[in-house]
Design a protein around this motif. Structure first.
Motif, PDB file in Angstrom:
ATOM      1  N   UNK A 214      37.433  85.682-112.410  1.00 11.52           N
ATOM      2  CA  UNK A 214      37.313  85.420-113.849  1.00 11.52           C
ATOM      3  C   UNK A 214      35.859  85.592-114.262  1.00 11.52           C
ATOM      4  N   UNK A 215      35.431  86.846-114.345  1.00  9.78           N
ATOM      5  CA  UNK A 215      34.033  87.122-114.659  1.00  9.78           C
ATOM      6  C   UNK A 215      33.814  87.638-116.082  1.00  9.78           C
ATOM      7  N   UNK A 216      34.879  87.644-116.889  1.00 12.17           N
ATOM      8  CA  UNK A 216      34.747  88.034-118.287  1.00 12.17           C
ATOM      9  C   UNK A 216      35.949  87.529-119.076  1.00 12.17           C
ATOM     10  N   UNK A 217      35.794  87.500-120.396  1.00 12.82           N
ATOM     11  CA  UNK A 217      36.885  87.147-121.295  1.00 12.82           C
ATOM     12  C   UNK A 217      37.071  88.286-122.300  1.00 12.82           C
TER      13      UNK A 217
ATOM     14  N   UNK B 108      41.308  84.724-120.861  1.00  7.96           N
ATOM     15  CA  UNK B 108      40.324  84.675-119.789  1.00  7.96           C
ATOM     16  C   UNK B 108      39.154  83.750-120.005  1.00  7.96           C
ATOM     17  N   UNK B 109      39.102  83.068-121.183  1.00  3.74           N
ATOM     18  CA  UNK B 109      37.919  82.255-121.452  1.00  3.74           C
ATOM     19  C   UNK B 109      37.844  81.008-120.570  1.00  3.74           C
ATOM     20  N   UNK B 110      39.013  80.405-120.254  1.00  2.00           N
ATOM     21  CA  UNK B 110      38.979  79.188-119.449  1.00  2.00           C
ATOM     22  C   UNK B 110      38.535  79.491-118.018  1.00  2.00           C
ATOM     23  N   UNK B 111      38.959  80.641-117.503  1.00  2.00           N
ATOM     24  CA  UNK B 111      38.537  81.029-116.159  1.00  2.00           C
ATOM     25  C   UNK B 111      37.037  81.259-116.079  1.00  2.00           C
TER      26      UNK B 111
ATOM     27  N   UNK C 190      30.716  87.029-118.318  1.00  3.24           N
ATOM     28  CA  UNK C 190      30.374  85.626-118.084  1.00  3.24           C
ATOM     29  C   UNK C 190      28.867  85.398-118.135  1.00  3.24           C
ATOM     30  N   UNK C 191      28.108  86.241-117.459  1.00  2.98           N
ATOM     31  CA  UNK C 191      26.657  86.040-117.423  1.00  2.98           C
ATOM     32  C   UNK C 191      26.030  86.212-118.802  1.00  2.98           C
ATOM     33  N   UNK C 192      26.576  87.133-119.618  1.00  3.68           N
ATOM     34  CA  UNK C 192      26.048  87.335-120.964  1.00  3.68           C
ATOM     35  C   UNK C 192      26.390  86.154-121.875  1.00  3.68           C
ATOM     36  N   UNK C 193      27.612  85.636-121.743  1.00  2.00           N
ATOM     37  CA  UNK C 193      28.016  84.482-122.540  1.00  2.00           C
ATOM     38  C   UNK C 193      27.163  83.268-122.203  1.00  2.00           C
ATOM     39  N   UNK C 194      26.980  83.008-120.911  1.00  2.00           N
ATOM     40  CA  UNK C 194      26.170  81.857-120.510  1.00  2.00           C
ATOM     41  C   UNK C 194      24.711  82.028-120.935  1.00  2.00           C
ATOM     42  N   UNK C 195      24.237  83.270-120.916  1.00  2.58           N
ATOM     43  CA  UNK C 195      22.863  83.531-121.342  1.00  2.58           C
ATOM     44  C   UNK C 195      22.652  83.203-122.813  1.00  2.58           C
ATOM     45  N   UNK C 196      23.594  83.595-123.653  1.00  3.25           N
ATOM     46  CA  UNK C 196      23.500  83.298-125.090  1.00  3.25           C
ATOM     47  C   UNK C 196      23.606  81.789-125.316  1.00  3.25           C
ATOM     48  N   UNK C 197      24.502  81.136-124.594  1.00  8.34           N
ATOM     49  CA  UNK C 197      24.669  79.698-124.756  1.00  8.34           C
ATOM     50  C   UNK C 197      23.403  78.941-124.355  1.00  8.34           C
ATOM     51  N   UNK C 198      22.782  79.340-123.271  1.00  7.91           N
ATOM     52  CA  UNK C 198      21.568  78.665-122.806  1.00  7.91           C
ATOM     53  C   UNK C 198      20.396  78.887-123.763  1.00  7.91           C
TER      54      UNK C 198
END
Length: 206
Positions: A51-54, A82-85, A109-117
């Protein structure tokens, strides 16, 4: 900002995990997303995969399949998969195939977490949504478990009503012998004992 971009931002805002984001925050997500087109019959995700992307489905329809290929449901446009994974790290729980030509936004996933951080307000909103969604799914799973448990108990009760009552077991031969021995002991206990005084004397011959 053109009309199409504004519509995409509104679609992102309506996704449950992104509920409460501002238009600017939705735009940040779109900027790190990949706009992709898929032909009909294409496998988007395989069950058991990482689950590396949504994916946010903008146009078209997706089919959700079990490991055996059984249709479990459909995903309409304006929905996400795929968002929960992405947040839990669990592998894909189903296979996703396009039912027709589709258009979607892929967010790694890495891009989403980067924006969130980079945006603590966005991070707080998204994580709160994730917790709420997980709690809702857990409550739903518990409700289904309660229903299944009640059904099993009712089925067991109904089956017990249909089965004939078992006859009481007859005494075994060993039990019969033991009962005879007990009766003999009782008889022996009740037999009167004779003492010397009770013994009749022989008469003297005349």
């Amino acid at each position: 900002m053109n009309r199409a971009q504004h519509q995409l931002m509104q679609i992102v805002q309506k996704i449950p995990v992104f509920d409460g984001l501002s238009l600017d925050q939705a735009q940040l997500l779109i900027q790190v997303s990949k706009f992709s087109k898929y032909e009909a019959g294409k496998t988007i995700y395989d069950i058991g995969g990482a689950s590396d992307e949504m994916l946010i489905l903008v146009k078209g329809k997706l089919n959700v399949l079990s490991d055996a290929g059984q249709l479990l449901g459909e995903v309409p446009p304006g929905s996400s998969i795929g968002e929960m994974g992405v947040f839990t790290g669990h592998p894909r729980s189903a296979t996703i195939i396009t039912a027709e030509e589709c258009v979607g936004l892929e967010i790694r996933k890495n891009q989403l977490l980067g924006v969130m951080n980079a945006d603590q307000s966005m991070k707080s909103i998204i994580l709160e949504n994730v917790v709420g969604m997980l709690s809702s799914r857990l409550a739903d799973a518990n409700s289904k478990l309660d229903v299944l448990t009640a059904q099993q108990q009712q089925a067991a009760h109904d089956l017990a009503q249909l089965l004939p009552e078992s006859p009481e077991p007859e005494s075994s031969e060993a039990e019969a012998v033991e009962e005879s021995q007990d009766e003999a002991e009782v008889d022996a206990d009740t037999t009167p004992e004779l003492n010397d005084d009770d013994t009749p004397e022989a008469e003297d011959p005349a």
